[in-house]
Design an enzyme around this catalytic site. Structure first.
Site, PDB file in Angstrom:
ATOM      1  N   MET A 141       0.842  -1.198   0.000  1.00  0.00           N
ATOM      2  CA  MET A 141       0.000   0.000   0.000  1.00  0.00           C
ATOM      3  C   MET A 141       0.880   1.252   0.000  1.00  0.00           C
ATOM      4  O   MET A 141       0.449   2.334   0.380  1.00  0.00           O
ATOM      5  CB  MET A 141      -0.954  -0.016   1.191  1.00  0.00           C
ATOM      6  CG  MET A 141      -1.976  -1.121   1.084  1.00  0.00           C
ATOM      7  SD  MET A 141      -3.534  -0.797   1.921  1.00  0.00           S
ATOM      8  CE  MET A 141      -3.010  -0.748   3.620  1.00  0.00           C
ATOM      9  N   ALA A 190       4.078   3.865   1.024  1.00  0.00           N
ATOM     10  CA  ALA A 190       4.765   4.317   2.245  1.00  0.00           C
ATOM     11  C   ALA A 190       5.819   3.270   2.618  1.00  0.00           C
ATOM     12  O   ALA A 190       5.872   2.760   3.735  1.00  0.00           O
ATOM     13  CB  ALA A 190       3.779   4.547   3.386  1.00  0.00           C
ATOM     14  N   GLY A 211      11.257  -2.974   5.672  1.00  0.00           N
ATOM     15  CA  GLY A 211      10.542  -4.254   5.706  1.00  0.00           C
ATOM     16  C   GLY A 211      10.040  -4.635   4.324  1.00  0.00           C
ATOM     17  O   GLY A 211      10.243  -5.757   3.858  1.00  0.00           O
ATOM     18  N   HIS A 212       9.381  -3.674   3.649  1.00  0.00           N
ATOM     19  CA  HIS A 212       8.937  -3.924   2.268  1.00  0.00           C
ATOM     20  C   HIS A 212      10.131  -4.260   1.369  1.00  0.00           C
ATOM     21  O   HIS A 212      10.076  -5.181   0.556  1.00  0.00           O
ATOM     22  CB  HIS A 212       8.263  -2.671   1.677  1.00  0.00           C
ATOM     23  CG  HIS A 212       6.980  -2.278   2.323  1.00  0.00           C
ATOM     24  ND1 HIS A 212       6.847  -1.134   3.067  1.00  0.00           N
ATOM     25  CD2 HIS A 212       5.766  -2.873   2.325  1.00  0.00           C
ATOM     26  CE1 HIS A 212       5.599  -1.028   3.492  1.00  0.00           C
ATOM     27  NE2 HIS A 212       4.924  -2.070   3.056  1.00  0.00           N
ATOM     28  N   GLY A 218       4.857 -10.203   4.427  1.00  0.00           N
ATOM     29  CA  GLY A 218       5.553 -10.191   5.708  1.00  0.00           C
ATOM     30  C   GLY A 218       4.747 -10.898   6.789  1.00  0.00           C
ATOM     31  O   GLY A 218       3.515 -10.882   6.775  1.00  0.00           O
ATOM     32  N   LYS A 235       4.484 -10.005   9.798  1.00  0.00           N
ATOM     33  CA  LYS A 235       3.910  -9.106  10.819  1.00  0.00           C
ATOM     34  C   LYS A 235       2.386  -9.233  10.798  1.00  0.00           C
ATOM     35  O   LYS A 235       1.738  -9.253  11.823  1.00  0.00           O
ATOM     36  CB  LYS A 235       4.324  -7.649  10.580  1.00  0.00           C
ATOM     37  CG  LYS A 235       3.763  -6.707  11.649  1.00  0.00           C
ATOM     38  CD  LYS A 235       4.245  -5.288  11.485  1.00  0.00           C
ATOM     39  CE  LYS A 235       3.526  -4.585  10.364  1.00  0.00           C
ATOM     40  NZ  LYS A 235       2.118  -4.247  10.696  1.00  0.00           N
ATOM     41  N   ASP A 236       1.834  -9.319   9.578  1.00  0.00           N
ATOM     42  CA  ASP A 236       0.393  -9.548   9.429  1.00  0.00           C
ATOM     43  C   ASP A 236       0.169 -11.051   9.243  1.00  0.00           C
ATOM     44  O   ASP A 236      -0.267 -11.502   8.177  1.00  0.00           O
ATOM     45  CB  ASP A 236      -0.131  -8.768   8.220  1.00  0.00           C
ATOM     46  CG  ASP A 236       0.019  -7.269   8.407  1.00  0.00           C
ATOM     47  OD1 ASP A 236      -0.661  -6.711   9.274  1.00  0.00           O
ATOM     48  OD2 ASP A 236       0.836  -6.660   7.699  1.00  0.00           O
ATOM     49  N   SER A 285       6.484  -0.693  10.268  1.00  0.00           N
ATOM     50  CA  SER A 285       5.140  -0.494   9.747  1.00  0.00           C
ATOM     51  C   SER A 285       5.033   0.931   9.227  1.00  0.00           C
ATOM     52  O   SER A 285       5.649   1.846   9.784  1.00  0.00           O
ATOM     53  CB  SER A 285       4.104  -0.704  10.860  1.00  0.00           C
ATOM     54  OG  SER A 285       2.838  -0.246  10.446  1.00  0.00           O
ATOM     55  N   ARG A 326       2.621   2.721   9.632  1.00  0.00           N
ATOM     56  CA  ARG A 326       1.935   3.485  10.688  1.00  0.00           C
ATOM     57  C   ARG A 326       2.913   4.108  11.690  1.00  0.00           C
ATOM     58  O   ARG A 326       2.562   5.050  12.391  1.00  0.00           O
ATOM     59  CB  ARG A 326       0.986   2.575  11.473  1.00  0.00           C
ATOM     60  CG  ARG A 326      -0.226   2.163  10.684  1.00  0.00           C
ATOM     61  CD  ARG A 326      -1.005   1.066  11.373  1.00  0.00           C
ATOM     62  NE  ARG A 326      -2.158   0.706  10.574  1.00  0.00           N
ATOM     63  CZ  ARG A 326      -3.420   0.787  10.983  1.00  0.00           C
ATOM     64  NH1 ARG A 326      -3.687   1.210  12.200  1.00  0.00           N
ATOM     65  NH2 ARG A 326      -4.412   0.461  10.198  1.00  0.00           N
TER      66      ARG A 326
END
Length: 279
Positions: free
Chosen positions: A29, A31, A35-36, A147, A149-150, A185, A187
């Site tokens: 998404m 941003a 990590g991405h 990832g 994380k989710d 994240s 966020r």
């Protein structure tokens, strides 16, 4: 690096690739953070061509303000993608993806959708299933990278692929963390300075849970976590669960036949953070 915003242009490009070209896909998404980039670097190593999508999907947001406030950094994102040798970027609008009918499909994820996040974010996983299925149909990847994380989302996507007999391999990648342990994240950029300083307590708690897992009962661990967060004025615990990795059902006792994971959701001010750890 090629950038497409139209489905037809992207599909034409993909169909022009030589037969046998292995396509890796990383849906995002935007941003983008390290990590991405770690997912994309892995995809680059394991595939001939890597496609990354940047699309803030409206159907997976249960709160409108989260959709409005989601950070949008397209120029920075494109420059980062170039730096990690991404081949193709897909940047559609919502109307392009949903053909002017922005709505979710209804899915049956065999109950995975009713656990943890599903209890607090109504309709979220139908939104996730809808967009991921649509992107897989457009990109037709061999491998897709997500990832851990989710982790609940990862299991739901695996279930959706299995039930729809989609020819794509889902690859889960380790959580990428800041030096102080906070799971990366998009966020995190919205955290105030004081909440950012408090947030690493989440991962610190999970690592202590992991060390307690073999010596204490699940109910003792859960009570301990609740008490620990009550001591944290800047963090509010939404939920903590120890669950079976496969079914995501909360565990009450440990059976050596199964794998378990601890899951947590915490509010740091108004920003909701999630994390998990394999036990």
């Amino acid at each position: 690096m090629l950038v497409y915003s139209k489905i037809k242009s992207l599909k034409d490009k993909i169909s022009s690739l030589k037969k046998g070209t292995h396509i890796g896909f990383v849906p995002t998404m935007g941003a983008l953070h390290k990590g991405h980039l770690s997912l994309i670097k892995r995809a680059v190593k394991e595939n001939d061509i890597v496609v990354v999508s940047i699309f803030v999907n409206p159907t997976q947001f249960d709160k409108k303000e989260d959709l409005v406030n989601y950070p949008k950094t397209i120029d920075t994102d494109l420059s980062l993608l170039k730096s990690v040798h991404c081949d193709i970027v897909f940047t559609p609008t919502a109307n392009e993806i949903y053909d002017n009918n922005i709505s979710s499909q209804d899915f049956d994820f065999d109950g995975l959708e009713f656990q943890m996040e599903g209890k607090f974010r109504e309709g979220h996983f139908n939104g996730v299933g809808t967009i991921v299925k649509r992107l897989f149909e457009i990109v037709t990847p061999h491998n897709a990278y997500f990832g851990e994380k989710d982790f609940q989302q990862l299991q739901i996507i695996r279930k959706m692929v299995h039930k729809n007999k989609m020819p794509v391999k889902i690859i889960g990648c380790e959580i990428y963390r800041e030096n102080d342990g906070l799971a990366m994240s998009s966020r995190n950029t919205r955290l105030s300075e004081k909440h950012r300083k408090a947030a690493p307590f989440i991962y610190k708690t999970l690592t202590q849970v992991k060390s307690k897992f073999n010596t204490e009962s699940i109910s003792e661990i859960k009570n301990w976590v609740i008490k620990e967060f009550k001591k944290q004025p800047l963090l509010t615990l939404e939920y903590f669960e120890i669950a079976d990795e496969e079914t995501l059902k909360p565990a009450t006792k440990v059976d050596a036949k199964y794998k378990y994971r601890a899951f947590i959701a915490v509010f740091a001010g108004k920003i909701r953070l999630i994390d998990n750890i394999s036990l």
